[in-house]
Structure formats: C-alpha cells, structure tokens
Motif scaffolding. Structure first.
Motif, mmCIF file in Angstrom:
data_model
loop_
_atom_site.group_PDB
_atom_site.id
_atom_site.type_symbol
_atom_site.label_atom_id
_atom_site.label_comp_id
_atom_site.label_asym_id
_atom_site.label_seq_id
_atom_site.Cartn_x
_atom_site.Cartn_y
_atom_site.Cartn_z
ATOM 1 N N ASP A 19 -6.971 3.666 -8.804
ATOM 2 C CA ASP A 19 -7.685 2.977 -7.751
ATOM 3 C C ASP A 19 -7.185 3.534 -6.423
ATOM 4 O OD1 ASP A 19 -5.162 1.947 -7.668
ATOM 5 O OD2 ASP A 19 -5.738 -0.112 -8.079
ATOM 6 N N LEU A 20 -7.549 2.899 -5.359
ATOM 7 C CA LEU A 20 -7.131 3.418 -4.061
ATOM 8 C C LEU A 20 -5.617 3.457 -3.927
ATOM 9 C CD1 LEU A 20 -7.826 4.504 -1.302
ATOM 10 C CD2 LEU A 20 -8.061 2.152 -0.488
ATOM 11 N N ASP A 21 -4.943 2.413 -4.373
ATOM 12 C CA ASP A 21 -3.482 2.417 -4.293
ATOM 13 C C ASP A 21 -2.893 3.537 -5.140
ATOM 14 O OD1 ASP A 21 -3.383 0.308 -2.547
ATOM 15 O OD2 ASP A 21 -3.099 -1.210 -4.094
ATOM 16 N N GLY A 22 -3.484 3.772 -6.294
ATOM 17 C CA GLY A 22 -3.025 4.859 -7.149
ATOM 18 C C GLY A 22 -3.251 6.211 -6.504
ATOM 19 N N ALA A 23 -4.398 6.354 -5.854
ATOM 20 C CA ALA A 23 -4.691 7.604 -5.167
ATOM 21 C C ALA A 23 -3.731 7.800 -3.999
ATOM 22 C CB ALA A 23 -6.143 7.611 -4.685
ATOM 23 N N LEU A 24 -3.447 6.730 -3.267
ATOM 24 C CA LEU A 24 -2.488 6.816 -2.165
ATOM 25 C C LEU A 24 -1.116 7.247 -2.671
ATOM 26 C CD1 LEU A 24 -3.352 3.670 -0.031
ATOM 27 C CD2 LEU A 24 -3.343 6.038 0.773
ATOM 28 N N ALA A 25 -0.743 6.752 -3.825
ATOM 29 C CA ALA A 25 0.572 7.072 -4.374
ATOM 30 C C ALA A 25 0.704 8.555 -4.690
ATOM 31 C CB ALA A 25 0.830 6.244 -5.627
ATOM 32 N N LYS A 26 -0.403 9.241 -4.865
ATOM 33 C CA LYS A 26 -0.361 10.673 -5.176
ATOM 34 C C LYS A 26 -0.168 11.530 -3.929
ATOM 35 C CE LYS A 26 -3.119 10.223 -9.357
ATOM 36 N NZ LYS A 26 -2.023 10.348 -10.275
ATOM 37 N N LEU A 27 -0.267 10.920 -2.760
ATOM 38 C CA LEU A 27 -0.039 11.666 -1.523
ATOM 39 C C LEU A 27 1.460 11.759 -1.253
ATOM 40 C CD1 LEU A 27 -2.707 10.061 0.862
ATOM 41 C CD2 LEU A 27 -2.901 12.182 -0.457
ATOM 42 N N PRO A 28 1.891 12.817 -0.575
ATOM 43 C CA PRO A 28 3.300 12.875 -0.161
ATOM 44 C C PRO A 28 3.617 11.691 0.759
ATOM 45 C CG PRO A 28 2.212 14.991 0.181
ATOM 46 C CD PRO A 28 1.141 14.007 -0.187
ATOM 47 N N ARG A 33 -5.810 15.812 6.098
ATOM 48 C CA ARG A 33 -5.598 16.331 4.740
ATOM 49 C C ARG A 33 -5.435 15.201 3.732
ATOM 50 N NH1 ARG A 33 -1.472 21.008 6.625
ATOM 51 N NH2 ARG A 33 -3.034 22.455 7.408
ATOM 52 N N GLY A 34 -4.752 14.134 4.141
ATOM 53 C CA GLY A 34 -4.584 12.990 3.245
ATOM 54 C C GLY A 34 -5.903 12.337 2.906
ATOM 55 N N ALA A 35 -6.755 12.157 3.904
ATOM 56 C CA ALA A 35 -8.077 11.561 3.660
ATOM 57 C C ALA A 35 -8.920 12.472 2.764
ATOM 58 C CB ALA A 35 -8.787 11.297 4.978
ATOM 59 N N ALA A 36 -8.857 13.774 3.005
ATOM 60 C CA ALA A 36 -9.603 14.717 2.169
ATOM 61 C C ALA A 36 -9.097 14.671 0.727
ATOM 62 C CB ALA A 36 -9.481 16.133 2.735
ATOM 63 N N ARG A 37 -7.787 14.605 0.558
ATOM 64 C CA ARG A 37 -7.208 14.546 -0.790
ATOM 65 C C ARG A 37 -7.604 13.249 -1.491
ATOM 66 N NH1 ARG A 37 -6.555 16.225 -5.373
ATOM 67 N NH2 ARG A 37 -4.637 15.732 -6.459
ATOM 68 N N LEU A 38 -7.618 12.142 -0.756
ATOM 69 C CA LEU A 38 -8.052 10.870 -1.341
ATOM 70 C C LEU A 38 -9.492 10.964 -1.822
ATOM 71 C CD1 LEU A 38 -6.541 8.174 1.052
ATOM 72 C CD2 LEU A 38 -5.874 8.656 -1.309
ATOM 73 N N ARG A 91 0.833 -1.207 0.000
ATOM 74 C CA ARG A 91 0.000 0.000 0.000
ATOM 75 C C ARG A 91 0.862 1.249 0.000
ATOM 76 N NH1 ARG A 91 -3.018 -3.421 3.178
ATOM 77 N NH2 ARG A 91 -1.987 -2.728 5.073
ATOM 78 N N MET A 92 2.013 1.171 0.617
ATOM 79 C CA MET A 92 2.891 2.333 0.700
ATOM 80 C C MET A 92 3.666 2.564 -0.600
ATOM 81 S SD MET A 92 2.275 3.300 3.690
ATOM 82 C CE MET A 92 3.539 4.263 4.432
ATOM 83 N N THR A 93 4.063 1.488 -1.285
ATOM 84 C CA THR A 93 4.975 1.630 -2.416
ATOM 85 C C THR A 93 4.324 1.446 -3.781
ATOM 86 O OG1 THR A 93 5.569 -0.723 -2.450
ATOM 87 C CG2 THR A 93 6.878 0.730 -1.022
ATOM 88 N N ARG A 94 3.251 0.706 -3.869
ATOM 89 C CA ARG A 94 2.636 0.313 -5.142
ATOM 90 C C ARG A 94 3.611 -0.475 -6.016
ATOM 91 N NH1 ARG A 94 -0.238 3.859 -8.983
ATOM 92 N NH2 ARG A 94 -1.257 1.948 -9.542
ATOM 93 N N ALA A 111 2.384 11.815 4.448
ATOM 94 C CA ALA A 111 0.920 11.773 4.532
ATOM 95 C C ALA A 111 0.414 10.369 4.206
ATOM 96 C CB ALA A 111 0.302 12.799 3.585
ATOM 97 N N ARG A 112 0.986 9.746 3.187
ATOM 98 C CA ARG A 112 0.596 8.386 2.809
ATOM 99 C C ARG A 112 0.838 7.435 3.973
ATOM 100 N NH1 ARG A 112 4.351 6.168 -1.370
ATOM 101 N NH2 ARG A 112 4.090 8.300 -2.057
ATOM 102 N N LEU A 113 1.995 7.561 4.599
ATOM 103 C CA LEU A 113 2.321 6.716 5.744
ATOM 104 C C LEU A 113 1.278 6.875 6.844
ATOM 105 C CD1 LEU A 113 4.306 4.893 7.353
ATOM 106 C CD2 LEU A 113 5.460 6.988 8.043
ATOM 107 N N CYS A 114 0.951 8.101 7.197
ATOM 108 C CA CYS A 114 -0.008 8.358 8.272
ATOM 109 C C CYS A 114 -1.403 7.850 7.920
ATOM 110 C CB CYS A 114 -0.048 9.852 8.611
ATOM 111 S SG CYS A 114 1.483 10.447 9.374
ATOM 112 N N VAL A 115 -1.837 8.052 6.678
ATOM 113 C CA VAL A 115 -3.165 7.594 6.252
ATOM 114 C C VAL A 115 -3.234 6.072 6.283
ATOM 115 C CG1 VAL A 115 -4.719 7.442 4.257
ATOM 116 C CG2 VAL A 115 -3.755 9.650 4.929
ATOM 117 N N VAL A 116 -2.224 5.409 5.757
ATOM 118 C CA VAL A 116 -2.233 3.941 5.737
ATOM 119 C C VAL A 116 -2.214 3.384 7.161
ATOM 120 C CG1 VAL A 116 -0.886 1.886 5.121
ATOM 121 C CG2 VAL A 116 -1.290 3.676 3.423
ATOM 122 N N LEU A 117 -1.375 3.954 8.014
ATOM 123 C CA LEU A 117 -1.309 3.445 9.390
ATOM 124 C C LEU A 117 -2.622 3.696 10.129
ATOM 125 C CD1 LEU A 117 2.329 4.413 10.430
ATOM 126 C CD2 LEU A 117 1.459 2.166 9.765
#
Length: 197
Positions: free
Chosen positions: A133-142, A179-184, A47-50, A145-151
């Motif tokens: 998809d969700l993984d792609g959207a996660l990859a667009k986060l810094p 902010r990460g959740a809002a961006r997703l 989820r973190m790296t795609r 932020a991605r780390l915090c959202v996934v955890l």
C-alpha cells in the motif's frame, strides 16, 4: 507539591495562549498541547516508520524534547513548525542510529562469513504475501527521500521549509521529492498491474 486540575477553559483557549502558558512552565498547558498535537505527530512517524510502536516512541521523544526546550521557542505562534522540526530531528537521529546498527550487522556478517541472500539488510522486509500500500511503497524509499516526500505531500511543507527543518540542501530536497514521487508512482503502478490480472 499539589497540582491543581487543568482548567476546563484551557481546552477552549487558542493555541498561542496555551503555548505561552506552557513556555512559562504550566504543565497543564503543555499537556493540552500534547493532546492537540499528538495524533498528527504520531501519524507523521507512522508514515515514516511503518512501525506503530516505534512511531509512538519517537512521538514521545519529540514531546519530551519539546517540553525540555519549549522556553527556547521564540514565538508562541511558531509552535507547530517548531514541534514538527523537533519531530524531524528525532526521526533523523533514529535513522542515523539505525544506519550505524545496520553497518555493524553487516560487518559482523562479513567477518563471520555468513553472507547469504538476505543476510545483509535483513531489516528490509519483502515478500509476495506482503500487502503493498502507500505506506509499504514509502518504506521502499531511502530514508531521506521518504522524509522529504512525507513532509511535502502529507504535511504540506514547501521545499524551503523542508530544507530548513531537515538541514538538507534545497536542491537535494527538490530532487528527493521529485524522484521519490516518481518512484512511488512506479511502485504503485506495478502493484496495480499485478493485482488487476
């Protein structure tokens, strides 16, 4: 040295007992812990790296680090959180190395006068054909932020646990998650709008 085969009862033992054995140098017990936890750790990294190959490499690094330092674990019952913290540290180290590599790439591009659209940040992949998809959207986060959202959402960690595991200040963790959740939501909503037509 002759290694005895793992006991069939090891797979049935509670995790605390298996961790205690591993803490005392039992290779088979540590192997059992890897067997039990490897899918969750690999999925966290995916989820973190795609990148499945990178995720597998990071998972291996996390388990090697765990094997090397398992004797420093204070309580066998804290193994899950401790392993996740090691995994997060592997991820953060990877991000730091990647940032350094990107900075070097950008400096080289600037020196060579080769700055053109996409030359800086060529590690960022985008295109109409890319499946979002969700993984792609996660990859667009810094990365932070991605780390915090996934955890928070995938691993179910509290903001305080994330702060403790990552050494990111609590207020920053809260900000990254919100902010990460809002961006997703924005990314996925836009994706839905484009594909609903």
């Amino acid at each position: 040295m002759i290694q005895k085969p793992p006991s069939p009862k090891l797979g049935e033992a509670g995790e605390v007992a298996v961790v205690a054995l591993a803490m005392n140098g039992d290779d088979a017990a540590f192997g059992e812990l890897v067997r039990r936890r490897q899918e969750a750790i690999r999925n966290l990294f995916r989820r973190m790296t795609r990148d499945p190959a990178l995720a597998d490499d990071l998972a291996q690094q996390a388990f090697v680090a765990a094997w090397k330092s398992i004797r420093s674990l204070k309580s066998p019952s804290a193994f899950g959180a401790w392993l996740r913290k090691l995994a997060v540290n592997c991820w953060l180290q990877q991000v730091r190395v990647k940032k350094h590599e990107v900075a070097l790439d950008e400096a080289g591009a600037l020196e060579a006068g080769a700055v053109e659209a996409g030359a800086i940040g060529r590690h960022w992949v985008s295109g109409a054909a890319e499946r979002l998809d969700l993984d792609g959207a996660l990859a667009k986060l810094p990365p932070d932020a991605r780390l915090c959202v996934v955890l928070a959402y995938s691993e179910g960690m509290s903001h305080a646990e994330i702060s403790e595991s990552t050494a990111i200040p609590l207020g920053t963790v809260k900000s990254h998650v919100a902010r990460g959740a809002a961006r997703l939501r924005e990314i996925l909503h836009a994706y839905g709008d484009r594909h609903a037509k």
